[in-house]
Design an enzyme around this catalytic site. Structure first.
Site, PDB file in Angstrom:
ATOM      1  N   LYS A 107       0.854  -1.188   0.000  1.00 36.28           N
ATOM      2  CA  LYS A 107       0.000   0.000   0.000  1.00 36.28           C
ATOM      3  C   LYS A 107       0.893   1.243   0.000  1.00 36.28           C
ATOM      4  O   LYS A 107       1.754   1.408   0.872  1.00 36.28           O
ATOM      5  CB  LYS A 107      -0.881  -0.036   1.251  1.00 36.28           C
ATOM      6  CG  LYS A 107      -2.243   0.567   1.076  1.00 36.28           C
ATOM      7  CD  LYS A 107      -3.107   0.213   2.281  1.00 36.28           C
ATOM      8  CE  LYS A 107      -4.427   0.931   2.256  1.00 36.28           C
ATOM      9  NZ  LYS A 107      -5.152   0.752   3.510  1.00 36.28           N
TER      10      LYS A 107
HETATM   11  O1  G3P Z   1      -7.665   1.453   5.391  1.00 42.10           O
HETATM   12  C1  G3P Z   1      -7.952   2.682   4.861  1.00 42.10           C
HETATM   13  C2  G3P Z   1      -9.315   3.260   5.184  1.00 42.10           C
HETATM   14  O2  G3P Z   1     -10.320   2.319   4.969  1.00 42.10           O
HETATM   15  C3  G3P Z   1      -9.403   3.996   6.486  1.00 42.10           C
HETATM   16  O3  G3P Z   1     -10.710   4.250   6.905  1.00 42.10           O
HETATM   17  O4  G3P Z   1     -12.339   4.964   8.622  1.00 42.10           O
HETATM   18  O5  G3P Z   1      -9.897   5.505   8.945  1.00 42.10           O
HETATM   19  O6  G3P Z   1     -11.242   6.702   7.229  1.00 42.10           O
HETATM   20  P1  G3P Z   1     -11.061   5.410   7.984  1.00 42.10           P
END
Ligand code: G3P
Length: 213
Positions: free
Chosen positions: A83
């Site tokens: 990533k």
């Molecule tokens: O893994 C990346 C993403 O899904 C993060 O989500 O909820 O931290 O904005 P969030």
């Protein structure tokens, strides 16, 4: 649409995997930090539970460092997807890793043209963050829609992986739009499985069955 779980917590991954509908896992440095373990430790366990793409994020911000970390992560297992953040140095790293046939998930995409650049650089997955856009009053799923529309005009092999999913509506919209993947925290996976009328209906069926015995 493929469904990934967005967590590094082994118990959540084990539980979701037992439902038989999880195709892969996404992690990020914040999710790994929550577990109190290293990324490598978490990966070892995750790879044993889920046989699918497992995203592991680099923490370098220079292309050379990202490439080195990416190669090291990719060597752990063929299912590891590196990533890489959507920054200038990240694009350089995506191109270099893609040229070595290493799968890359481009993270932190907040507008469609960033996704186009990552697709051009050779990314396997593009991760638009919908919840974080909604949080600042924008429309995250509209951005995904535009990204999917743009990609339909060309032949990039990049898959749209809807990330930062916060609710069942995001998952439904992602599937309606034909997104390739949605990655969900455990809480959203539970929400999409549940409906109060399902529980009420089952309770009534069982009560009627027990009365008839
Ligand atoms: O893994 C990346 C993403 O899904 C993060 O989500 O909820 O931290 O904005 P969030």
């Amino acid at each position: 649409m493929k469904l990934f779980i967005d967590t590094a917590a082994i118990e959540e991954i084990r539980e979701a995997a037992s439902w038989g509908v999880i195709d892969g896992v996404t992690t990020n440095p914040s999710l790994v930090a929550k577990t109190g373990r290293s990324l490598e430790e978490a990966l070892t366990d995750i790879l044993e539970i889920v046989d699918g793409p497992i995203s592991a994020e680099v923490v370098s911000t220079e292309a050379d460092g990202m490439i080195e970390e990416g190669r090291r992560l990719a060597r752990i297992h063929p299912n590891v997807v590196v990533k890489i953040p959507m920054i200038e140095e990240g694009l350089k790293a995506i191109r270099a890793l893609a040229d070595e046939d290493i799968s890359v998930n481009t993270t932190l995409i907040f507008q469609p043209a960033q996704g186009l650049l990552a697709a051009k650089a050779g990314a396997t997955y593009l991760s638009p963050f919908v919840g974080r856009l909604d949080d600042i009053g924008e429309d995250g799923m509209a951005m995904v829609h535009s990204l999917i529309d743009m990609l339909e005009n060309y032949d990039y092999p990049a898959q749209v992986l809807v990330a930062s999913v916060r609710n069942p509506g995001h998952v439904i919209s992602a599937a309606e739009m034909g997104a390739d993947v949605a990655t969900c925290p455990m809480s959203v996976l539970r929400q999409i499985m549940k409906h109060p009328l399902t529980d009420i209906g089952l309770e009534k069926f069982l009560a009627d069955y027990n009365k008839s015995r």
